[in-house]
Every structure is written in C-alpha cells, then in structure tokens.
Design an enzyme around this catalytic site. Structure first.
Site, mmCIF file in Angstrom:
data_model
loop_
_atom_site.group_PDB
_atom_site.id
_atom_site.type_symbol
_atom_site.label_atom_id
_atom_site.label_comp_id
_atom_site.label_asym_id
_atom_site.label_seq_id
_atom_site.Cartn_x
_atom_site.Cartn_y
_atom_site.Cartn_z
ATOM 1 C CG PHE A 63 -1.889 1.125 1.230
ATOM 2 C CD1 PHE A 63 -3.019 1.074 0.430
ATOM 3 C CD2 PHE A 63 -1.674 2.256 1.997
ATOM 4 C CE1 PHE A 63 -3.932 2.133 0.408
ATOM 5 C CE2 PHE A 63 -2.584 3.319 1.979
ATOM 6 C CZ PHE A 63 -3.712 3.244 1.182
ATOM 7 C CE1 TYR A 102 -8.595 2.389 7.525
ATOM 8 C CE2 TYR A 102 -7.807 3.646 9.399
ATOM 9 C CZ TYR A 102 -7.662 3.222 8.104
ATOM 10 O OH TYR A 102 -6.576 3.631 7.375
ATOM 11 C CE LYS A 103 -7.262 -1.082 5.631
ATOM 12 N NZ LYS A 103 -7.993 -0.310 4.602
ATOM 13 N NE ARG A 145 -9.916 -3.078 -1.762
ATOM 14 C CZ ARG A 145 -9.344 -2.421 -0.739
ATOM 15 N NH1 ARG A 145 -8.075 -2.649 -0.423
ATOM 16 N NH2 ARG A 145 -10.022 -1.521 -0.064
#
Lengths: 407, 407
Positions: A139, A233-234, A382
C-alpha cells in the site's frame, strides 16, 4: 431456487458465527467493503453518547483518571493483542498507520545498528546495516514513509517482491517492511517463513497487518515478529480513521528508540521534566495526547470479539471466499473477469480481487444495485469478506448481481 | 454582598460575551481548567450521534465523499484559520501536537538548508545551519520532539529562554521553536518581535499555539510566522485528545518537505502510485487517514465561534485575569501565594499561575469545593480563564474559595 442459492442457505444454516451479524448495524445491502471501513457495531452509539455527554460533558478533566482515558492506548492494545496472537503488554493504540510505520521502521533500523559505532542514526554507524527492504507492491503509504525513514536514518530503500525477500537479504539489510495481506490482490504472505529469513540475515522484521488482523490468525508472538503495525477501521470495525496500533515484541521494548518521543511515552509524563526518559514497556510507543473519542469508539467496537475464536473466523473467511469464487465461476461468463487472488488457502487473505475492463464503472453499478465493494485503479474490483457479518447468501447474491452487471 | 461580589455582578451584566455560555454544557462548578480540556459545546452530542449512526452506520464507506470526511482536515483547518489570523488554505487538522511539532521542525530545518549542498538532511548540507533553538521552559513534549528532530537532521539542540532568543541567534541557527504562551506561568511571549528577530537571522520560526489560540489574537499571517502548530482541546473545545493542527505559510508551502509523507499528502492519493509526489498547498501537511469521529466533533465544537470577535475575547480574558488577581489580593493573606503570571497585559495569556506550598493538596481541596483548576509540579496552581464560558462571578467565587482553602 438455484443450486448455489440452496447451497448458500445450507451454509448459512450451519454457520456457527451467523449470530454475530446481530452485533452490527446493517441493512439490506451486501456490504463487502469491510476491508476498507468496517460496519458499525451496535455497542458504539451508546458508548459514544456516554463518552461525550457524561465523561467529557460532565466529568470533564476528571475523566483522564476516572474514566480511564489516560490508560486507554495500552488497555485497548491489550484487547487487540489476542486477535493478532500477542500476549498483553506489547501493543499500544494511537496515531495513524503511517505514523506507526515511521516509528516502527526507524526504531527497527536503530535496533539493527544497536551495537554500532558513532551513536548517530546513519547506516554508517559501524553496524554496516544501511538498507531497508520494502514490499514492492505495498500500500503506497508504507513505501512513502519507508522512504522517509530511510532518508532520515541514512539508509537506502529497496523495493522487493515479498517472495524475493529471502534472496535479497544481505549483511547490509537493517529492516524489512512487509504486508501480511496485499491490499490489492488479497494475497497472504508467508509471515512465519519471511520473518525467519529476515532473522537469519540478522535484520529486523516489521509487518503491516492492516488487511489481516481480525480476518485470520497472525501469531505475532509465536512467529517471533519484531515490530508490527495495523489499522483498526477495517476488520476491527473501529470506525472511520480510528487509531492504529503498534506492536513491539517484549524482548525488544528496552531497545525501542522512538523517533517520536512525545510526552506520553515518558517514564513520568506528569513530572514535566526537561530531560526525556523513555517509559518501560509498550507505552514507549505512545506519542501525544490520545484522541479519546475515536479511541473509545474502538474500545466499544472490539466487544464484538467476545467469545469469537480467530480460528473459526479464518475458517469462515476461507469458506466465504471459496464460495464467492465458485459462484463467480458459475455465474460470470468465462474470460469476463480474472481473479488476482490466489487459489491456495495458504496464500489467500479475506478478500477477492477481480480484474476486469471498466472496473470503476462496474463498481459504481454494483453499488447502485446494493452490492458494495470498492475499486482500486487501474482495473480491480475488490470484495472484502468480513466473517463476523457477511453470510453465504450475501456472497451468492453478490456474484449474481456481478454477473448481471457485467452482461 | 461584598464589594467584589457586587463588582462581579456589574461586570457580568455589562459583558457582551456572557450569552456565549449557553453554547456549552456546564454545571455549578467554576471550571477554570479549559486551558487543559475545554468544556463540551452543546452542538457536539447531536453531531456525534449523526456521524456515528447515519454517516458511519448507514452510509458507511460512501461518507468519505458524501459526508465530506475526506476533505475534513483542510475544511476544519479553514475554520481555525480566522481564530489565529490566517487566511484560508494554510492549516490542516490531524495527528497530535507532538507529531505536528516533528513535521514542522524537520520541515523548518530543511527549509533553512534549502539552497545547500548535498541534499541530505544533515546540518552539514552546505547551508551551515545546524542548530535548533527551543524555548527552555517549553511544555516538555516540544523539547523531546525537538531533540528527535535535531538528532534526525544532524542538528544540535539548544534550549534558550524566549527573551534570550534574539541574542542567541547566529548564522548557524536553522529553526527556532517557541511557545506563544508558556503552559506553566501563562506568560505571553512576543510573537511579532521574536519572529522578526528569527527572520533577521535567516532562520525559520515555528510557534506552538496550544495555550493561545482561542484566547487571544495570534496574527500568524500579519506577523510573518513560518510554521505553527497547536492543539484543539483547550480554548478550542474540540474534546479530549481532539486532533491538532499545522499551519504552513502559503509562500513556504512549496518548500514544505514533510518527514511524514503519508498517502493523504500525495498529489493523487487514490492513484496508488509507488512514487511519492507531494500535493500542493496545506494538504501537504496531512499524513494518514484522519480520525473522523474526533475530527467532526471538533468541527461541531468550532460553531461556538460564530460571530465571536477574537479581540472581544481577548479583552474579556484580560478583564477576567485582572479581576482574579484583584480578588486574590483582597481575599488571600499577603505572602500565602505568589503569582507567576506577568502583571503586564502584553505579557499575559489567559491563565493565572499561583505558586504556593502544598499546591497539589490545595488543588484537590479546591476541586472538592467546586473550583476546578489544575496542578503543575512542583508547586503551581493553574487557573485557566476561557472567556466564552467563564464569568466574573465565577472568578470572585474561585478567589473566595481559594482563600478559604488556604486559611
């Protein structure tokens, strides 16, 4: 009812985690974007109301002690610990993932150069270790921050595909920054094997767990990981931009030399001393005043994990992605999409990435049809599968709507 | 009614800002700790409920666009701008004060060395500027972070009393980090004069506004400040640990070279490019994903400033601290306490610091009697006067309770 719809029904009926969906606020959409922003746990709104109205509004400054605000970073770190295979006392919550990557990587380079010469940060400190390896498909923020950490410690940065790391390690390697699961393809990298290879070369291993924690076992302690960071937060459902976390292996905590030695990491923070003295333990990874509202929302969100074994989550995650790939193969004409996600379970995270032409537009139409995934340029659809709240009927519907959208 | 109580009543009656108290959730206590944690603005609980339940719970990932989450750091920066005398487009909100001090100070050293030699970060880059000056009485975190910034840029760090800065500046000075108001004594430093002196020496001025923003005019643009940071949970009432802010003067934004170049500061953050390219403007100061809950609570909190002129706030602040000193002189036996806060208005922030023996215990008893200030070691009672919600009767009562407590 189609054969796959019937199979979905069966799978849902025998899913021992199915009841966990009630711990979240959800609607009729199929939400397959929990790998970007986890859904709202039902415990959060009430907790936030209490934090805002009573803890802040009424107790005000007293809440730093009385409501446990001051110790929240390490207390919530200990709630995350079992989800990533860490004993207590090794994780603190706070700051963004990017900031934690910076702390971890600079500290890693300093650890690698520990015994060495001039006491400065440069790779020329006598240790001879002046190179940082970084996952070439990382990322982006990890790569940007790694470049800054390299620049500021006198190292060079070398992007390497994770599989090529063992061959790229040399006596010059100070630290290696890797992703447990690739954000784009969903590929799960070999954390135990790569960590062992990094150690064999005398370097320090830093793992980014953003796309694995909460979806599969990580085993930080078991596999001897040195440092790790991750967002919350995922799959941890902490809310938009909720604070990230930093893991520092217990044996390395005394050598953790932070580039961001804020007052919260001081041995005696309220002593207001001009001289810095690092606290013992994971607290050393703290920096400034913790953002309490976001942090306590995360604490409430982590209640969804009560009595949830991570192994069961992993088993369901694999069943979900297997079933999605099966439904896509059945519903979507061959050659229309190409899966970037590995077939082998050992190489798969909790998402499926499908490459197709016009992916950006396709995702817009999917979302309009109630199937929410996301688009990653240039051509990737995704789909993230959060085992706590995604069911098999959701999966079948998503594949069906995808096929209709593509036709 | 005593003479001073009568005077308080008069002062309250003619206070044009008195009505602003209704914009906060308060009770019968005299809250003089708003310089540590501002009181809860009434607009916040409802906003948080909407952010949590609707924006996160219902819109979920769509809120990054539809609820304006993505642009919150610069949008809220523009709300703070008029309070510190900055035109729009120069402030971003995010991260802690400590992290922003690091960004600002490293960037300042890089700016100071701009034209120079080897392109590295070291002071030996050809510019010959390899020293950072820091306020010797600074809030500790600024000193700790400055030491790290110095270490990582090859500079030496020299603590200097703010008044001695002009004499300490040399051709070697790269950057100077100063506090607008001293956290302990409440002394207001000469921002215009010191900034001019720093500039005359060819160095870069970085100001910490934690204890001034929201209590008095700062005039960042007017006085040519280069970089500034501040927290938002004191006089800006953003809530516990609410995100800090970073000001980068417009003319310097192209030269702002962040040590924390996270993906949020990229020119094309969703391009997911391996190569870093800094965004234009204040956005360059962003790092990772913003903590939306804390940030949007701050946005709601800033509504209390609608139609509130900072000059009027300053006038009331001085009247409050004048009156407190007057009441203390009248009520507290001479020699019992000693004020550390300057008499001269030009040197006074919005707090009064009184030194007395056993200050820690005294503050505990004050709090038990409904007068909330705080204690700073070793012997300081600290009373902050937030002009938006503290009145003159509060001040008289605080002094009266203090006298009783000390007797």
């Amino acid at each position: 009812m189609s054969e796959l719809a019937a199979k979905a029904k069966e799978l849902d009926a025998s899913d021992r985690l199915a009841g966990l969906r009630a711990r979240f606020v959800l609607d009729d959409a199929v939400y397959l974007d929990g790998n970007s922003l986890g859904a709202l746990p039902t415990a959060v709104p009430g907790r936030m109301e209490d934090v805002v109205r009573r803890q802040w509004g009424s107790l005000r400054i007293r809440s730093w002690d009385e409501s446990g605000w001051w110790t929240a970073p390490e207390r919530i770190g200990d709630l995350i610990a079992p989800l990533v295979g860490a004993a207590p006392g090794q994780i603190v919550v706070g700051d963004s993932t990017s900031v934690n990557v910076f702390k971890a990587l600079v500290a890693a380079v300093r650890m690698a150069g520990d015994g060495g010469g001039n006491g400065g940060d440069r790779g020329d400190d006598g240790s001879g270790r002046d190179e940082i390896l970084v996952d070439a498909t990382t990322f982006p923020t990890d790569g940007y921050i790694a470049a800054s950490a390299a620049r500021m410690t006198g190292c060079t940065l070398r992007p390497v595909a994770p599989a090529d790391v063992p061959g790229a390690l040399t006596g010059r390697t100070a630290a290696v920054l890797l992703n447990h699961v690739d954000y784009r393809t969903g590929r799960l990298h070999d954390l135990p094997g790569l960590t062992a290879a990094v150690h064999a070369a005398g370097a320090v291993a830093v793992w980014d767990l953003c796309h694995s924690a909460g979806a599969l076992p990580v085993g930080l302690d078991e596999h001897g990981v040195d440092l790790a960071v991750g967002c919350t937060y995922k799959y941890l459902n902490g809310g938009p931009g909720s604070p990230a976390y930093l893991y520092v292996r217990r044996e390395l905590q005394d050598r953790f030399d932070s580039p961001l030695p804020g007052w919260n990491s001081h041995a005696e923070p309220f002593g207001m001393r001009a001289e810095y003295q690092a606290a013992e333990g994971a607290v050393r990874g703290r920096v400034g005043t913790p953002d309490i509202l976001s942090m306590l929302a995360l604490e409430a969100a982590l209640e969804v994990w009560d009595d949830v074994p991570v192994d069961a989550v992993r088993a369901k995650s694999l069943a979900l992605t297997d079933f999605f790939l099966e439904c896509v193969a059945a519903y979507v004409p061959a050659g229309t999409v190409e899966s970037l996600t590995p077939e082998a379970h050992a190489e798969r995270g909790s998402q499926v990435a499908l490459r197709c032409p016009g992916a950006g537009d396709v995702m817009k139409r999917l979302i309009d049809s109630g199937v929410v995934g996301d688009f990653r340029p240039p051509d990737v659809l995704r789909f993230g599968f959060t085992p706590l709240y995604v069911g098999f009927a959701d999966v079948e519907r998503a594949a069906r709507v995808l096929a209709r959208t593509l036709s």
